[in-house]
Each structure stands twice: as C-alpha cells, then as structure tokens.
Write an enzyme that holds these catalytic residues in place. Structure first.
Site, PDB file in Angstrom:
ATOM      1  N   GLU A 235     -47.490  13.296 -50.575  1.00 27.90           N
ATOM      2  CA  GLU A 235     -48.757  13.216 -51.310  1.00 27.90           C
ATOM      3  C   GLU A 235     -49.384  11.864 -51.022  1.00 27.90           C
ATOM      4  O   GLU A 235     -48.674  10.859 -50.916  1.00 27.90           O
ATOM      5  CB  GLU A 235     -48.527  13.365 -52.818  1.00 27.90           C
ATOM      6  CG  GLU A 235     -49.778  13.046 -53.651  1.00 27.90           C
ATOM      7  CD  GLU A 235     -49.617  13.366 -55.127  1.00 27.90           C
ATOM      8  OE1 GLU A 235     -49.463  14.555 -55.442  1.00 27.90           O
ATOM      9  OE2 GLU A 235     -49.657  12.432 -55.948  1.00 27.90           O
TER      10      GLU A 235
ATOM     11  N   HIS B  42     -53.899  13.235 -61.242  1.00 26.18           N
ATOM     12  CA  HIS B  42     -53.039  12.244 -61.870  1.00 26.18           C
ATOM     13  C   HIS B  42     -53.523  11.918 -63.277  1.00 26.18           C
ATOM     14  O   HIS B  42     -54.673  12.163 -63.620  1.00 26.18           O
ATOM     15  CB  HIS B  42     -53.001  10.973 -61.026  1.00 26.18           C
ATOM     16  CG  HIS B  42     -52.129  11.094 -59.825  1.00 26.18           C
ATOM     17  ND1 HIS B  42     -51.674  10.002 -59.112  1.00 26.18           N
ATOM     18  CD2 HIS B  42     -51.616  12.182 -59.190  1.00 26.18           C
ATOM     19  CE1 HIS B  42     -50.919  10.414 -58.100  1.00 26.18           C
ATOM     20  NE2 HIS B  42     -50.880  11.727 -58.127  1.00 26.18           N
TER      21      HIS B  42
ATOM     22  N   LYS C  21     -54.690   7.308 -70.564  1.00 29.54           N
ATOM     23  CA  LYS C  21     -53.306   7.734 -70.752  1.00 29.54           C
ATOM     24  C   LYS C  21     -53.126   8.429 -72.100  1.00 29.54           C
ATOM     25  O   LYS C  21     -53.445   7.877 -73.146  1.00 29.54           O
ATOM     26  CB  LYS C  21     -52.368   6.524 -70.673  1.00 29.54           C
ATOM     27  CG  LYS C  21     -52.328   5.829 -69.322  1.00 29.54           C
ATOM     28  CD  LYS C  21     -51.633   6.681 -68.280  1.00 29.54           C
ATOM     29  CE  LYS C  21     -51.461   5.933 -66.962  1.00 29.54           C
ATOM     30  NZ  LYS C  21     -50.804   6.748 -65.933  1.00 29.54           N
TER      31      LYS C  21
ATOM     32  N   ASP D  95     -42.656   8.222 -57.283  1.00 24.23           N
ATOM     33  CA  ASP D  95     -44.040   8.140 -57.753  1.00 24.23           C
ATOM     34  C   ASP D  95     -44.675   6.789 -57.423  1.00 24.23           C
ATOM     35  O   ASP D  95     -44.123   5.735 -57.730  1.00 24.23           O
ATOM     36  CB  ASP D  95     -44.049   8.376 -59.265  1.00 24.23           C
ATOM     37  CG  ASP D  95     -45.433   8.579 -59.829  1.00 24.23           C
ATOM     38  OD1 ASP D  95     -46.367   8.840 -59.045  1.00 24.23           O
ATOM     39  OD2 ASP D  95     -45.585   8.480 -61.054  1.00 24.23           O
ATOM     40  N   HIS D  96     -45.833   6.852 -56.799  1.00 15.88           N
ATOM     41  CA  HIS D  96     -46.625   5.656 -56.483  1.00 15.88           C
ATOM     42  C   HIS D  96     -45.803   4.618 -55.716  1.00 15.88           C
ATOM     43  O   HIS D  96     -45.776   3.436 -56.066  1.00 15.88           O
ATOM     44  CB  HIS D  96     -47.216   5.048 -57.758  1.00 15.88           C
ATOM     45  CG  HIS D  96     -48.384   5.810 -58.294  1.00 15.88           C
ATOM     46  ND1 HIS D  96     -49.638   5.743 -57.729  1.00 15.88           N
ATOM     47  CD2 HIS D  96     -48.488   6.685 -59.313  1.00 15.88           C
ATOM     48  CE1 HIS D  96     -50.465   6.529 -58.397  1.00 15.88           C
ATOM     49  NE2 HIS D  96     -49.784   7.122 -59.361  1.00 15.88           N
TER      50      HIS D  96
END
Length: 438
Positions: free
Chosen positions: A176, A258, A218, A79-80
C-alpha cells in the site's frame, strides 16, 4: 505478488488483547454473507509509545485465529513504515503501508519531471474516463506541477518496496502507498498522475491511501461537505479502474481510507459507491479498540472504572503533550473537557456514555473521546495493572469491541445496514461546517 482480497479492514489493537473480540465481528459479518478480511495494523510510533514490538501483533492475531478456528485470509500490516523503520516488521508482516508523506513536495530533478511528462502525453487534455462525474481537464503545466510535488515520493516508495520484496520475496508482500498524512488533499486528476508514476516505478501497489477533502479526525465523525466527498470518492474509484487498464497496475488495486473509524456519515456514501461499481475497499481503524476497552472497564465498575477515571485525569493534565503528535487530526475544544472532579463523580455507565460514539446520546462528548484516543500511552504506563484489568473484565470489554466493529462499522460499510447512531451522523457532519469542507 500476494493478492489482496476485495474487502479488507484494518483493525488496531494497542495492547494486543482484543484480537479474538475483533475476529468475532468478522465472523458475524461472514454469517451475514459478506467476507471481509481482517488486517491487524500497528505503526512504529504506536509500538514506541506502548513499549511493544512488531512480532506481538502477529502473535496476538495468530492466537485468535487458531483459537476461533478462522480459516479465511488475514493479514498483519506494517503500518506507516519508512525505510529506516521497516526492518523489525519484515519477519512478521505481509501487508506494508509505505508512507512517503515526508517526501511529498520535495521536487524531483527537472530532467526527471520533463521525462515523465513527455512519457505520458495521454494525461494532458480533456480526459473522458468511465464513471467520472465530469471529464477531467488537465494541462501540461498541471502535470508538471503534480510531478514536481509527487515524483520524488513515488520514487521513494519504489525504493522501499524493492527493499521489502528483496527480503521477503514479492509473492509474500501486499503493498500500500500512503499519501494521506499531508496538508492538501489529492484531487482525482492528481491521483491519476500519481498512479501513472507508480506504474513507471514498477510498484505493484494494491491499495492507495490518498488524502480526501474534509477532516478525518481521530475517533470521531467526518467533518466536511458530504456531497463533495461523494463526488471525490466516486471519481477516485473511476480513476483507479482506468489506471489498472491503462498502466497495467494490479487488478486488485483499490482505495484505502485511513483514519476510517467512526466516519459514520461517510459509510452510506462508500457503500453505495462500492455496490454500484463493484470496487473493493480497504478501510483502516486504529484507536477505536482502545476506546472500547476504556468503555468496557467503565461499565465493569470497581477497579476498572477507577483506572479509567485516573487515565482521563492524567490525560487532562498532559493534554498538550498528548495532542501535539496528532494536532492535524484532532479538534478538541478544551472548554468542553470536564474537569477531573466531574469525571470522578460519574458512574460507570455515565462515563461509558461520555466516551461511546453514539450521537443520539446527549451524554456523548467527542472532545473527551478524542483526548482519550490520543492518550493510550497513559494506560501503557500502568503496565500490568491495565492489562490485568483487561483480562479480568475480558467478557464485558470484548463485547464492546465486537459490537463497535460489527454494528457501527462493518454492517454499514459492507451491508448498507445502518445503526442507530447513523441517523444523526450525516446531519451532524454537514451542520458542523455549514455544508462546507475544511
């Protein structure tokens, strides 16, 4: 190229104890007739905060898959990642979220920009694409401006992808491209221009994560204009369908949302669009599972409740430290954070109700929820004390994890079946901004 499934859902698991409970939610959805592929995700930053390593994500997922006899696809997301952080993820991941946010806004050379614009005259003018809410009017100057903003970032994505594919082989990689961690959202015309650049760079991107209008804070609901999001999301789906045909991008290419956990007011909008168009979706969650652990430990009482209260008290004392890395994706009113003594006096069910995202419960406090969301490394400081309590209370914690994923997330998104919290979620999201996006 490793083809991604139509519907995929990213699940974070900060402490690698809930993969089985998470998988149960996907099993329940499959029993309802909808297959959604789990994608376990954890970023380099999260590994650093809790002292874990990328192989631990794959190991936990594999153990759950084997134990529960899951025979459908599953993935592990690096991820990222960026070029400097990707290496530890290569042996244990097959899904790579390539994050190029740092390069957005850094201009490419004038020669590269001119060559791109000259190569794509079809991007200029009034564009009538199937499924759009209205034609796109794009001038040459606008194409130049978008190329200046994103061309260097796309070239960086190409460099990272080729490095990954060179190590793993293209047949073992789902790519992605993430552009969501930026200040300004990408409009549908900008997305079309970006996709043309990605095609030029020959990156077989299968999901793309733009930044949408509004706030994706978040662990809490969307804040913004729901009608504007509805138009934007639907137009983005139309742009992707066009780009697949126009530029030879993979037919599996789809939108990725996201910070998608808890965006209850958006799920009916997304479901309607997917149902109407037949489009796929990747939606990524992360800290939701950690919050469900806190809820489960609170409900369990005893040592679990005591530790949950200690974690909140410590987070409250270090609020600036924990909030700083997430400043762009949280909105905490500190006057709404109860003091430690107030929380200390709460029963387990009371504290659970404060943290649990049920907008119909008068005790729910989104400010507490956001603070705890970004304070997971407090639990990491407790080490085995925390993880031993997770094991000791696995049944009640797992039940909260499964229920949250299945009832609040997967069913609304992929079955269009609401949960009780959703009836007020749409109104709360719009009312919080007076119907205006932020």
């Amino acid at each position: 190229m490793l083809n991604i499934e139509k519907f995929t859902f990213g699940v974070g698991d900060r402490f690698a104890h809930q993969a089985g409970a998470q998988l149960t939610a996907f099993e329940q959805l499959a029993a309802d007739g909808v297959d959604v592929t789990p994608v376990w995700n954890k970023s380099n930053r999260e590994h650093t905060f809790v002292g874990s390593s990328p192989p631990s994500v794959h190991a936990a997922a594999k153990a759950a898959v084997d134990q529960r006899g899951w025979h459908k696809p599953w993935h592990v997301d690096a991820d990222h990642i960026q070029l400097r952080t990707v290496d530890p993820f290569l042996p244990c991941s097959d899904f790579f979220t390539i994050d190029v946010a740092d390069s957005i806004g850094k201009p490419a050379s004038p020669e590269e920009v001119t060559a791109f614009v000259d190569r794509h005259p079809e991007l200029i003018g009034t564009l009538h694409l199937d499924g759009l809410s209205a034609p796109l009017a794009v001038s040459r100057d606008e194409v130049i401006a978008v190329a200046n903003q994103y061309l260097l970032a796309v070239k960086e994505a190409g460099e990272i992808y080729r490095y990954i594919a060179g190590v793993k082989g293209a047949d073992n990689v789902i790519a992605e491209i993430s552009m969501d961690e930026t200040d300004a959202p990408q409009t549908p015309p900008e997305l079309l221009i970006i996709l043309a650049a990605i095609a030029d760079e020959q990156v077989p991107v299968q999901t793309i994560a733009p930044k949408f209008t509004g706030r994706f804070n978040k662990g809490v609901d969307y804040v913004g204009d729901l009608k504007q999001f509805e138009r934007e999301f639907s137009d983005d789906v139309a742009v992707i369908a066009h780009a697949i045909k126009a530029y030879g991008l993979p037919e599996t290419l789809k939108l990725s949302v996201h910070s998608g956990s808890d965006k209850f007011s958006l799920y009916p909008i997304i479901y309607e669009c997917l149902n109407r168009t037949g489009a796929g979706l990747h939606l990524k969650t992360a800290g939701t599972t950690w919050l469900e652990e806190i809820i489960g430990l609170s409900e369990a009482g005893g040592d679990g409740l005591a530790l949950a209260k200690e974690i909140y008290a410590y987070a409250l004392e270090h609020v600036d430290e924990f909030c700083a890395p997430y400043a762009s994706v949280i909105d905490i009113d500190r006057s709404r954070l109860p003091d430690a003594s107030t929380v200390e006096s709460m029963s387990g069910p009371e504290l659970a109700a404060v943290v649990r995202h049920d907008q119909n419960d008068e005790h729910f406090n989104p400010h507490v929820r956001q603070l705890l969301h970004v304070s997971f490394k407090v639990a990491a400081k407790h080490g085995e004390r925390y993880t031993d309590l997770l094991k000791a209370n696995a049944e009640i914690v797992g039940r909260e994890v499964t229920k949250n994923l299945y009832e609040r997330h997967l069913r609304p998104l992929f079955l269009g079946q609401s949960n009780p919290a959703l009836s007020s979620a749409r109104a709360c999201s719009a009312e919080s901004t007076g119907g205006q996006s932020q």
